[in-house]
Design a protein around this motif. Structure first.
Motif, PDB file in Angstrom:
ATOM      1  N   ARG A 104       0.845  -1.194   0.000  1.00 28.34           N
ATOM      2  CA  ARG A 104       0.000   0.000   0.000  1.00 28.34           C
ATOM      3  C   ARG A 104       0.882   1.247   0.000  1.00 28.34           C
ATOM      4  NH1 ARG A 104      -5.409   1.708   2.583  1.00 28.34           N
ATOM      5  NH2 ARG A 104      -6.001  -0.441   3.048  1.00 28.34           N
ATOM      6  N   GLU A 141      -1.418   8.050   4.288  1.00 23.31           N
ATOM      7  CA  GLU A 141      -2.415   6.986   4.127  1.00 23.31           C
ATOM      8  C   GLU A 141      -2.850   6.429   5.484  1.00 23.31           C
ATOM      9  OE1 GLU A 141      -4.279   6.015   1.904  1.00 23.31           O
ATOM     10  OE2 GLU A 141      -4.446   3.841   1.670  1.00 23.31           O
ATOM     11  N   ARG A 159      -5.070   8.970   7.058  1.00 19.34           N
ATOM     12  CA  ARG A 159      -6.379   8.968   6.408  1.00 19.34           C
ATOM     13  C   ARG A 159      -7.243   7.832   6.958  1.00 19.34           C
ATOM     14  NH1 ARG A 159      -9.007   6.615   1.802  1.00 19.34           N
ATOM     15  NH2 ARG A 159      -7.290   5.168   1.460  1.00 19.34           N
ATOM     16  N   LEU A 160      -6.634   6.639   7.052  1.00 13.79           N
ATOM     17  CA  LEU A 160      -7.402   5.477   7.514  1.00 13.79           C
ATOM     18  C   LEU A 160      -7.823   5.616   8.972  1.00 13.79           C
ATOM     19  CD1 LEU A 160      -5.242   2.682   5.828  1.00 13.79           C
ATOM     20  CD2 LEU A 160      -7.596   3.286   5.234  1.00 13.79           C
ATOM     21  N   MET A 195       5.714  13.039  -8.395  1.00 15.54           N
ATOM     22  CA  MET A 195       4.696  12.023  -8.122  1.00 15.54           C
ATOM     23  C   MET A 195       4.499  11.836  -6.617  1.00 15.54           C
ATOM     24  SD  MET A 195       4.892   7.948  -8.881  1.00 15.54           S
ATOM     25  CE  MET A 195       3.790   7.557 -10.233  1.00 15.54           C
ATOM     26  N   ARG A 223       1.126  12.651  -4.558  1.00 14.36           N
ATOM     27  CA  ARG A 223       0.402  11.542  -3.925  1.00 14.36           C
ATOM     28  C   ARG A 223       0.188  11.775  -2.440  1.00 14.36           C
ATOM     29  NH1 ARG A 223       0.623   6.715  -7.230  1.00 14.36           N
ATOM     30  NH2 ARG A 223       0.681   5.427  -5.385  1.00 14.36           N
ATOM     31  N   ARG A 272      -2.744  14.007  -2.402  1.00 10.30           N
ATOM     32  CA  ARG A 272      -3.973  13.325  -2.796  1.00 10.30           C
ATOM     33  C   ARG A 272      -4.521  12.448  -1.671  1.00 10.30           C
ATOM     34  NH1 ARG A 272      -3.801   8.978  -7.087  1.00 10.30           N
ATOM     35  NH2 ARG A 272      -2.051  10.164  -7.911  1.00 10.30           N
ATOM     36  N   GLY A 288       8.533   1.611  -5.127  1.00 13.25           N
ATOM     37  CA  GLY A 288       8.346   1.745  -6.567  1.00 13.25           C
ATOM     38  C   GLY A 288       7.784   3.089  -6.994  1.00 13.25           C
ATOM     39  N   ASN A 289       7.964   4.130  -6.175  1.00 10.80           N
ATOM     40  CA  ASN A 289       7.393   5.425  -6.517  1.00 10.80           C
ATOM     41  C   ASN A 289       8.351   6.244  -7.379  1.00 10.80           C
ATOM     42  OD1 ASN A 289       4.844   5.148  -5.204  1.00 10.80           O
ATOM     43  ND2 ASN A 289       5.932   5.250  -3.259  1.00 10.80           N
ATOM     44  N   ILE A 290       8.340   5.946  -8.653  1.00 13.25           N
ATOM     45  CA  ILE A 290       9.258   6.588  -9.603  1.00 13.25           C
ATOM     46  C   ILE A 290       8.454   7.421 -10.600  1.00 13.25           C
ATOM     47  CG2 ILE A 290       9.208   4.535 -11.112  1.00 13.25           C
ATOM     48  CD1 ILE A 290      12.135   5.149 -11.844  1.00 13.25           C
ATOM     49  N   PRO A 293       7.601   8.830 -14.202  1.00  6.96           N
ATOM     50  CA  PRO A 293       7.756   8.222 -15.529  1.00  6.96           C
ATOM     51  C   PRO A 293       9.024   8.710 -16.245  1.00  6.96           C
ATOM     52  CG  PRO A 293       5.481   8.852 -15.211  1.00  6.96           C
ATOM     53  CD  PRO A 293       6.221   9.349 -14.005  1.00  6.96           C
TER      54      PRO A 293
END
Lengths: 326, 326
Positions: free
Chosen positions: A48, A87, A90-91, A107, A111, A114, A311-313, A315
């Motif tokens: 997540r 996150e 938020r939860l 990114m 995020r 967001r 993996g937050n790369i 593009p």
């Protein structure tokens, strides 16, 4: 200084259950053939928010009492801890402010926003994020959640190691080495705590980018060493200035020698993961894989676990990585 | 016409053991939140050679006798079956020739060659790949391995469904729907065979690109329908001209209604997988995900399995997908 112990990791596992996802162990034939080793990848990019950081964040926030939750929390982060915090907040219905360097990947900043957190930007070289955080804590009564120098965060990251250990036991495998991408050392400490509890002889290695190998040097000298630079690596997720005190206390007598890879090797590992593994990794999350790939057949016949930590790369950076390798 | 049955899938599972990798079921919170459903993804992009095709290829080749192995094999493929065949042939020491359309993704052609197979190119619109294959079979005595109209290939692909069924049983989950990317229907038939054996009430849906929905139309009319076009979709992996006879015989009484997505929806699903799931998918491997994403909250409260069938995408196309979605 309160040090987390293995019991804390087990408690964290129960606490994050149903919120963090248990990530699988993957053993791609293409890597086993290349290395001659039996390789297991722990893809925390599939976690997540795209990195392991959610585990520690959720564990730490869920331990706050009602009063602390109402006052909100503050975090400093180059992005992955920030997303994990945002996150988890938020939860749990907690207000979060995340202080991020202005050169963090777009990114990651987007995020965090967001996910509902407030973002404050600072300059990585000239700014003082600790001072900013202190000010927020003093004026709002919010709780500061350190990205790695925090016992509950480390216990949460340790669940990565416990999942690895339990899955290996179920397959009756015994690991010889574990490679962990290392910034402040929270993930590494958590993994070392739990994996060594189950497999006493396993050698856990820090993996860092060249020029930011503070952990390797600290383990060698026996005291906390600093990096000379504070920026200048594509591995933005793990270029912390020095080991955390808590993680270092845990790691100093537990870890094997540290490994170092160049930015180019990290980028080649990102490209390898895209082309051969079909996994999206960021450079900082690929340094463990890079360390394994550069070792050639050195670990032939052994069983190696590599944590793919994020993996937050953007593009654009992925394109750059892919352009550099045929 | 010999139809594979569930027993054949179980035998195939034993045959491919240790060669194909068992892929996990992933349940990313981000998709569950978006859809309101409990979603399980079966990431066959993580399979050896980057798609499910290796399963069927290995199963079929391992059933050849010594004489047939010595004479070699021939396959036609837009790329994924070719890679599966080339890899299976390499592992079994069989000479393979793969006939590929000249407009297949460069990465796929290169990878088939790198795995040691001979590649012959033909023009997708004007060429006749069946004639080319026939000629090779006649002159060399090689065995032709059809990409989907072959009982052993279908049984091999069915192992995808059996893994899904067993993993769901272990979690005490009962699926309501299974979404499968569909070209000639071999994967869909194999999955339907095995999933319906375990969960009799599950609704299995074909997922196809707009303009290439031959399977959806065939299921509706009750007879094999053709596509009007033979090219013109980014979903190169699944734009076969019509359902295979064997797969259609299996599927005609087993499947629920077919789903159709636009190329743009497939590309958006590729981008979503990159950004949110950290998985590399090709458009043809993302149509099932695209069908789910476009359904919004339609399946809220239900349990959905989506097969992500492949991840062999050229970097240029990935960039195009990522540019199209913020």
């Amino acid at each position: 200084m309160k040090l987390p112990v293995f019991e804390d990791v087990k408690r964290a596992t129960r606490r994050i259950h149903g919120f963090a996802v248990p990530t699988p162990l993957l053993s791609p034939p293409v890597i086993n053939e290349l290395t001659g080793a039996t390789v297991y990848l722990k893809p925390e990019n599939l976690q997540r928010t795209g990195s392991f950081k959610f585990r520690g964040a959720y564990n730490a926030l869920s331990l706050l009492d009602d009063e602390a939750r109402a006052a909100g929390i503050v975090a400093v982060s180059s992005g992955n801890h920030g997303q994990g915090i945002a996150e988890a907040a938020r939860l749990l219905g907690i207000h979060a402010t995340v202080i991020m360097p202005s050169d963090a990947p777009a990114m990651k900043i987007e995020r965090v926003r967001r996910l509902g957190a407030a973002v404050e930007l600072y300059d990585r070289v000239t700014g003082d994020r600790e001072a900013l955080a202190r000010e927020l804590v003093e004026t709002t009564g919010a709780t500061f959640i350190h990205p790695f120098n925090h016992p509950d965060v480390i216990a949460g990251q340790g669940t990565v190691g416990l999942e690895i250990a339990r899955d290996l036991q179920a397959m009756e495998e015994t690991p010889d080495h574990v490679f962990v991408c290392t910034g402040g050392g929270g993930l590494t400490a958590g993994v070392a705590l739990s994996v060594l509890e189950v497999f006493a002889q396993v050698r856990v290695h820090t993996c860092e980018p060249e020029g930011f190998d503070d952990y390797r040097r600290s383990l060698e000298s026996g005291r906390i060493e600093q990096n000379l630079r504070r920026d200048g690596s594509v591995c933005d997720a793990i270029i912390t200035p020095s080991p955390g005190e808590i993680s270092f206390e845990i790691n100093r007598n537990r870890l094997a020698e540290g490994m170092v890879v160049t930015d180019r090797e990290a980028m080649d590992a990102v490209a390898f993961a895209f082309r051969e593994l079909k996994l999206v990794l960021e450079p900082g999350g690929a340094v463990g894989l890079a360390a394994l790939l550069k070792s050639g057949k050195q670990f032939s016949g052994e069983t190696i676990v590599v944590v793919l930590s994020g993996g937050n790369i953007d593009p654009e950076l992925m394109l750059k990585a892919l352009g550099g390798q045929k």
